[in-house]
Scaffold this motif. Structure first.
Motif, mmCIF file in Angstrom:
data_model
loop_
_atom_site.group_PDB
_atom_site.id
_atom_site.type_symbol
_atom_site.label_atom_id
_atom_site.label_comp_id
_atom_site.label_asym_id
_atom_site.label_seq_id
_atom_site.Cartn_x
_atom_site.Cartn_y
_atom_site.Cartn_z
ATOM 1 N N LEU B 108 0.832 -1.205 0.000
ATOM 2 C CA LEU B 108 0.000 0.000 0.000
ATOM 3 C C LEU B 108 0.865 1.253 0.000
ATOM 4 O O LEU B 108 0.614 2.194 -0.745
ATOM 5 C CB LEU B 108 -0.880 0.014 1.246
ATOM 6 C CG LEU B 108 -2.294 -0.476 1.075
ATOM 7 C CD1 LEU B 108 -3.000 -0.531 2.418
ATOM 8 C CD2 LEU B 108 -3.048 0.461 0.138
ATOM 9 N N ARG B 109 1.885 1.254 0.849
ATOM 10 C CA ARG B 109 2.778 2.411 0.924
ATOM 11 C C ARG B 109 3.510 2.591 -0.395
ATOM 12 O O ARG B 109 3.710 3.709 -0.858
ATOM 13 C CB ARG B 109 3.818 2.206 2.033
ATOM 14 C CG ARG B 109 3.184 2.062 3.384
ATOM 15 C CD ARG B 109 3.634 3.157 4.323
ATOM 16 N NE ARG B 109 2.746 3.128 5.473
ATOM 17 C CZ ARG B 109 2.935 2.363 6.539
ATOM 18 N NH1 ARG B 109 4.004 1.609 6.642
ATOM 19 N NH2 ARG B 109 2.064 2.385 7.524
ATOM 20 N N MET B 111 2.401 1.851 -3.232
ATOM 21 C CA MET B 111 1.433 2.396 -4.177
ATOM 22 C C MET B 111 1.277 3.896 -3.960
ATOM 23 O O MET B 111 1.220 4.671 -4.918
ATOM 24 C CB MET B 111 0.090 1.704 -3.976
ATOM 25 C CG MET B 111 -0.755 1.725 -5.203
ATOM 26 S SD MET B 111 -2.090 0.517 -5.059
ATOM 27 C CE MET B 111 -3.292 1.510 -4.217
ATOM 28 N N VAL B 112 1.207 4.290 -2.689
ATOM 29 C CA VAL B 112 1.075 5.711 -2.377
ATOM 30 C C VAL B 112 2.277 6.479 -2.936
ATOM 31 O O VAL B 112 2.127 7.507 -3.579
ATOM 32 C CB VAL B 112 0.953 5.934 -0.847
ATOM 33 C CG1 VAL B 112 1.101 7.408 -0.503
ATOM 34 C CG2 VAL B 112 -0.385 5.416 -0.347
ATOM 35 N N ARG B 115 2.334 6.875 -6.866
ATOM 36 C CA ARG B 115 1.413 7.800 -7.519
ATOM 37 C C ARG B 115 1.853 9.237 -7.318
ATOM 38 O O ARG B 115 1.913 9.710 -6.193
ATOM 39 C CB ARG B 115 0.002 7.635 -6.954
ATOM 40 C CG ARG B 115 -0.569 6.303 -7.337
ATOM 41 C CD ARG B 115 -2.069 6.314 -7.312
ATOM 42 N NE ARG B 115 -2.545 4.993 -7.670
ATOM 43 C CZ ARG B 115 -3.574 4.390 -7.110
ATOM 44 N NH1 ARG B 115 -4.258 5.009 -6.171
ATOM 45 N NH2 ARG B 115 -3.935 3.192 -7.491
ATOM 46 N N VAL B 116 2.145 9.912 -8.395
ATOM 47 C CA VAL B 116 2.583 11.295 -8.274
ATOM 48 C C VAL B 116 1.477 12.210 -8.793
ATOM 49 O O VAL B 116 0.985 13.071 -8.090
ATOM 50 C CB VAL B 116 3.915 11.518 -9.018
ATOM 51 C CG1 VAL B 116 4.341 12.958 -8.916
ATOM 52 C CG2 VAL B 116 4.984 10.601 -8.433
ATOM 53 N N GLU B 117 1.026 11.957 -10.004
ATOM 54 C CA GLU B 117 -0.083 12.732 -10.562
ATOM 55 C C GLU B 117 -1.400 12.147 -10.058
ATOM 56 O O GLU B 117 -1.483 10.963 -9.763
ATOM 57 C CB GLU B 117 -0.062 12.635 -12.099
ATOM 58 C CG GLU B 117 1.225 13.081 -12.744
ATOM 59 C CD GLU B 117 1.467 14.575 -12.553
ATOM 60 O OE1 GLU B 117 0.471 15.309 -12.472
ATOM 61 O OE2 GLU B 117 2.627 14.988 -12.473
ATOM 62 N N VAL B 119 -4.715 10.338 -10.153
ATOM 63 C CA VAL B 119 -5.183 9.279 -11.044
ATOM 64 C C VAL B 119 -6.688 9.440 -11.240
ATOM 65 O O VAL B 119 -7.395 9.875 -10.335
ATOM 66 C CB VAL B 119 -4.863 7.873 -10.483
ATOM 67 C CG1 VAL B 119 -3.357 7.663 -10.444
ATOM 68 C CG2 VAL B 119 -5.463 7.653 -9.107
ATOM 69 N N CYS B 122 -8.738 4.313 -9.715
ATOM 70 C CA CYS B 122 -7.808 3.503 -8.932
ATOM 71 C C CYS B 122 -8.299 2.063 -8.994
ATOM 72 O O CYS B 122 -9.405 1.763 -8.551
ATOM 73 C CB CYS B 122 -7.794 4.012 -7.494
ATOM 74 S SG CYS B 122 -7.069 2.863 -6.338
ATOM 75 N N TYR B 161 -8.446 1.905 4.340
ATOM 76 C CA TYR B 161 -7.173 2.129 3.654
ATOM 77 C C TYR B 161 -6.441 3.343 4.233
ATOM 78 O O TYR B 161 -5.212 3.369 4.295
ATOM 79 C CB TYR B 161 -7.385 2.290 2.141
ATOM 80 C CG TYR B 161 -7.574 0.966 1.421
ATOM 81 C CD1 TYR B 161 -8.821 0.376 1.305
ATOM 82 C CD2 TYR B 161 -6.489 0.291 0.873
ATOM 83 C CE1 TYR B 161 -8.994 -0.844 0.656
ATOM 84 C CE2 TYR B 161 -6.654 -0.935 0.221
ATOM 85 C CZ TYR B 161 -7.905 -1.490 0.117
ATOM 86 O OH TYR B 161 -8.067 -2.700 -0.515
ATOM 87 N N ALA B 165 -2.675 3.140 5.549
ATOM 88 C CA ALA B 165 -1.640 3.992 4.947
ATOM 89 C C ALA B 165 -0.970 4.869 6.002
ATOM 90 O O ALA B 165 0.243 5.050 5.994
ATOM 91 C CB ALA B 165 -2.240 4.858 3.843
#
Lengths: 187, 187
Positions: B108-109, B111-112, B115-117, B119, B122, B161, B165
């Motif tokens: 999960l981390r 994934m965080v 992701r920069v822009e 989305v 998801c 979530y 996170a």
């Protein structure tokens, strides 16, 4: 948290040192620096790395402290319009707009990566809880049915931060929808 | 997403290559590797880095694909007990237990941070939405008042979530509380 930071930020030299450290961390996070370590921060802040090793257990502790301070600004005023729905809506919109700004998002992500072990309390959540409590208590004082502070945290704050952390869109309409839902719980 | 992964995973050599890549990413994330790059993954997987550069736009795209696949296992069955409250409660407990496991938390981390822009969609949320939809539609079929799928996502999935996170505690009791709240919206 605000108090803790304030208490550890006396004026004079040590206050200036702390400001330089916080600023350097902010810059490095803002630049998306790959490797943020005590030596890197110390160099940028123009302080001896020992200062950092002495004050913080590790770089994650410092990152988290800065992130929390940045995410829960002092003096953020909680709306007081005389209506629970209006107060919660405005408050949620303020938070949504604030945390969706790119520099806040970067801090939030830094906070997520800084946390490795489960934390027993989260200063951001605590601060939001204090604000929610103000709004909820005023509504109860007026005899309005109101959700619990826990419900506001779980169903307004958590989804907002979840969306920001996972890079899902956050806007006023989303904030308003969450508030409508949490109020539907007590109708 | 599951379909996309399955479709791009034919048997034979290219299937084995993809499995090796996924496994290597899983290992590196699991080990808390500091720097996960195409060359590092390629070396671990015993493949030519070109294979990675050809298939994925960047290392974040690959990390996200693996994280999503890991976080939304195929064949996860959605409870069907004949009661909306029971279905939602069991489903939320399954998710809470699953995502609170250290190896899922690491994904999960990852994934965080990948992701920069912002989305637009998801895959994890979409998959949870499909599952929620099953439960909600069955309840409506029985004539039970039910929240919308969006409400289940905002008020059960997002807070779960969010807690994982941000390293806040997640347990069965938290999952049950969220379900009680979302059901209170439609009472």
């Amino acid at each position: 948290m605000a108090d803790r930071v304030a208490a550890s930020r006396p004026g004079g030299r040590s206050g200036r040192v702390l400001t330089a450290i916080y600023t350097s961390v902010g810059e490095l996070v803002g630049e998306g620096a790959d490797k943020i370590s005590f030596p890197v921060i110390a160099e940028r802040a123009g302080v001896n790395p020992t200062t950092l090793y002495r004050r913080w257990a590790d770089v994650n502790a410092l990152l988290e402290e800065v992130a929390v301070a940045a995410l829960t600004r002092d003096g953020e005023s909680v709306p007081d319009t005389g209506s629970l729905q209006e107060d919660l809506t405005r408050w949620a919109e303020i938070i949504a707009r604030d945390i969706a700004r790119p520099e806040r998002t970067r801090y939030l992500r830094a906070m997520v990566s800084a946390r490795v072990e489960t934390v027993s309390g989260c200063p951001v959540t605590e601060k939001r809880g204090e604000q929610a409590s103000e709004v909820v208590l005023r509504a109860r004082g007026r005899g309005e049915p109101a959700p619990t502070v826990e419900q506001v945290l779980d169903h307004v704050i958590a989804p907002l931060y979840h969306h920001v952390a996972f890079a899902l869109p956050v806007d006023d309409e989303y904030a308003r929808r969450l508030v409508r839902d949490v109020l539907a719980m007590v109708r």
